[in-house]
Design a protein around this motif. Structure first.
Motif, PDB file in Angstrom:
ATOM      1  N   GLY A 109       0.809  -1.210   0.000  1.00 20.53           N
ATOM      2  CA  GLY A 109       0.000   0.000   0.000  1.00 20.53           C
ATOM      3  C   GLY A 109       0.842   1.260   0.000  1.00 20.53           C
ATOM      4  O   GLY A 109       0.506   2.242  -0.670  1.00 20.53           O
ATOM      5  N   THR A 147       2.276   1.611  -3.550  1.00 16.25           N
ATOM      6  CA  THR A 147       1.253   1.969  -4.534  1.00 16.25           C
ATOM      7  C   THR A 147       0.661   3.342  -4.275  1.00 16.25           C
ATOM      8  O   THR A 147       0.449   4.122  -5.217  1.00 16.25           O
ATOM      9  CB  THR A 147       0.126   0.917  -4.526  1.00 16.25           C
ATOM     10  N   GLY A 148       0.386   3.648  -3.007  1.00 17.57           N
ATOM     11  CA  GLY A 148      -0.325   4.878  -2.694  1.00 17.57           C
ATOM     12  C   GLY A 148       0.540   6.057  -2.319  1.00 17.57           C
ATOM     13  O   GLY A 148       0.030   7.184  -2.262  1.00 17.57           O
ATOM     14  N   CYS A 198      -1.510  12.046  -3.912  1.00 19.06           N
ATOM     15  CA  CYS A 198      -1.268  10.608  -3.838  1.00 19.06           C
ATOM     16  C   CYS A 198      -2.581   9.828  -3.889  1.00 19.06           C
ATOM     17  O   CYS A 198      -2.693   8.816  -4.593  1.00 19.06           O
ATOM     18  CB  CYS A 198      -0.498  10.267  -2.567  1.00 19.06           C
ATOM     19  N   ALA A 199      -3.585  10.311  -3.148  1.00 19.64           N
ATOM     20  CA  ALA A 199      -4.868   9.610  -3.107  1.00 19.64           C
ATOM     21  C   ALA A 199      -5.561   9.656  -4.463  1.00 19.64           C
ATOM     22  O   ALA A 199      -6.022   8.621  -4.983  1.00 19.64           O
ATOM     23  CB  ALA A 199      -5.757  10.216  -2.028  1.00 19.64           C
ATOM     24  N   THR A 249      -3.628   7.637  -7.152  1.00 21.13           N
ATOM     25  CA  THR A 249      -3.767   6.194  -6.966  1.00 21.13           C
ATOM     26  C   THR A 249      -5.145   5.714  -7.404  1.00 21.13           C
ATOM     27  O   THR A 249      -5.278   4.668  -8.066  1.00 21.13           O
ATOM     28  CB  THR A 249      -3.526   5.830  -5.495  1.00 21.13           C
ATOM     29  N   ILE A 250      -6.179   6.467  -7.071  1.00 17.35           N
ATOM     30  CA  ILE A 250      -7.538   6.078  -7.464  1.00 17.35           C
ATOM     31  C   ILE A 250      -7.679   6.053  -8.977  1.00 17.35           C
ATOM     32  O   ILE A 250      -8.230   5.114  -9.566  1.00 17.35           O
ATOM     33  CB  ILE A 250      -8.569   7.037  -6.830  1.00 17.35           C
ATOM     34  N   THR A 264      -5.185   3.228 -10.676  1.00 15.33           N
ATOM     35  CA  THR A 264      -5.589   1.836 -10.445  1.00 15.33           C
ATOM     36  C   THR A 264      -7.041   1.572 -10.803  1.00 15.33           C
ATOM     37  O   THR A 264      -7.397   0.435 -11.127  1.00 15.33           O
ATOM     38  CB  THR A 264      -5.362   1.460  -8.967  1.00 15.33           C
TER      39      THR A 264
END
Length: 442
Positions: A272, A275-276, A362-363, A366-367, A370
């Motif tokens: 996590g 990735t995030g 970052c949030a 990532t959303i 992905t």
């Protein structure tokens, strides 16, 4: 004087939540997408096609030996990097600083964070697997030489990543980069004016060597870590520890279950974080370097320090940190002659930025990164509920291409908006190609 700081602090606490979070930058990214969507789609589509043909060229060159195939394969991961850089330049106003040569040199500074992204997303692993598989089938089906007999020579064209031939290529490319850069930087070697084409050619060779040793070096490190893990598990000590843990599972099931849960939890948390957090920040570093090349031209190093000191939340930090460190970080952004100077400067600027907008980036990144592939496939699945197996096989490649193109087109404006805002925070003017000027959510 002692009452000024609390007053400023209260005003910052009353800052609107959308501005505090940097949500206005998401709207800016959307405006960029609406303004330049067709250019982004064109670049992403060309990059997808180019990636395929560069891989095919690497497989074809592999027929002539392992070294030619590896030298061309080194360019495969560079296709999406060049596409992203080109997208960032499309979204940015035109700048004459350094010309194309400066940006091509800067790409060498962002290869490392890009490979972090590329590997974390599994793309580098996928490229290596595709190269191996394509080489196997090319050896099996080629009518030339030993391939016509049906014999497989894949081990000759695709050696082990830690084999002497691969290590030799990496070392040779590194030495060419190190020695060649010194030769190019010495003006007295080129004062005679003879063979004026030689210096640009050497610069090109140096850039190519930079790509080769970093990309193949990453492949070697990845393979070495896998080999080390396999060696550890097969060693006497590793086997004894595994046997001891198996005995713990049998004698103390609750302890064994707890240990297995902790191991899984640690792995999940690390995945996590990569990735995030690590992946988006690596992309942001790339954007800061590319945009910082022209931003550093319009603002002095002293103005950067003053901009930081004017911000109450960073005043304590700037008092503790030598201003020379801050100015060095800013100057390093525009350092295209150094090996990783621009990258170090961009990373320093990110570390000096506000914490909350970085988490927002970052949030959101990532959303989007992905979630887009899943969204595309879910849409196709909903529309093609009656498709049989052969139909799904036929549309797999086009749908994968669409997912890749859409994802790249959505993440590039997001990266441009946040990278531009980070540089604006240190006094630079906005570089985004928008009809109306924007105010940074700093």
């Amino acid at each position: 004087m002692t009452r000024v700081a609390p007053t400023v602090e209260v005003s910052e606490q009353r800052e609107p939540l959308p501005r505090l979070l940097g949500l206005g930058l998401v709207r800016t990214a959307w405006r960029l997408l609406l303004a330049h969507w067709w250019q982004l789609i064109a670049i992403a589509a060309c990059a997808y096609v180019a990636h395929h043909y560069v891989m095919a060229a690497a497989v074809w060159m592999g027929r002539h030996g392992a070294v030619p195939g590896l030298l061309v394969f080194s360019l495969v991961p560079m296709v999406p990097l060049l596409a992203t850089v080109l997208m960032l330049l499309i979204l940015r106003r035109h700048s004459r600083r350094g010309g194309a040569a400066a940006f091509l040199t800067a790409i060498g500074s962002v290869i490392v964070p890009f490979l972090v992204v590329y590997e974390s997303q599994g793309d580098l692993r996928s490229d290596i697997g595709d190269y191996f598989n394509a080489g196997f089938w090319d050896d099996a089906n080629s009518p030339q030489g030993v391939w016509g007999t049906g014999e497989i020579s894949t081990l000759d064209r695709i050696p082990e990543a830690t084999s002497p031939i691969v290590l030799t290529v990496v070392v040779a490319a590194f030495l060419l980069r190190a020695i060649g850069s010194r030769a190019v930087g010495r003006d007295r070697l080129w004062e005679s004016g003879r063979a004026p084409w030689l210096r640009p050619t050497l610069r090109f060779a140096i850039g190519y060597a930079e790509v080769v040793w970093i990309v193949l070096g990453a492949v070697v490190i990845k393979a070495a870590l896998s080999t080390l893990n396999a060696w550890w598990l097969g060693s006497r000590l590793g086997d004894a520890l595994l046997g001891w843990w198996d005995s713990v599972r049998v004698s103390l099931p609750s302890v064994g279950a707890l240990g297995d849960w902790l191991s899984a939890a640690v792995g999940t948390v690390l995945d996590g974080v990569v990735t995030g957090l690590v992946t988006p920040l690596a992309w942001l570093a790339i954007g800061v370097v590319i945009y910082g090349l022209s931003a550093a031209e319009g603002i002095s190093e002293e103005s950067v320090v003053e901009s930081m000191q004017r911000r109450q939340r960073l005043s304590g930090l700037t008092r503790r940190v030598d201003p020379a460190v801050v100015t060095l970080a800013w100057s390093k952004i525009a350092d295209t002659d150094g090996r990783f100077g621009a990258l170090l400067g961009g990373a320093a600027m990110i570390l000096r930025s506000r914490f909350v907008p970085l988490l927002t980036f970052c949030a959101v990144y990532t959303i989007v990164a992905t979630g887009v592939p899943y969204a595309v496939w879910d849409l196709v699945r909903a529309l093609g509920s009656r498709l049989d197996y052969l139909d799904w096989v036929a549309i797999y490649t086009p749908v994968s291409a669409i997912a890749s193109i859409v994802g790249l087109c959505l993440t590039a404006p997001l990266l441009a908006a946040f990278a531009d805002a980070l540089l604006m925070r240190f006094g630079a003017a906005s570089q985004l190609r928008l009809d109306q000027p924007i105010s940074s959510s700093r």
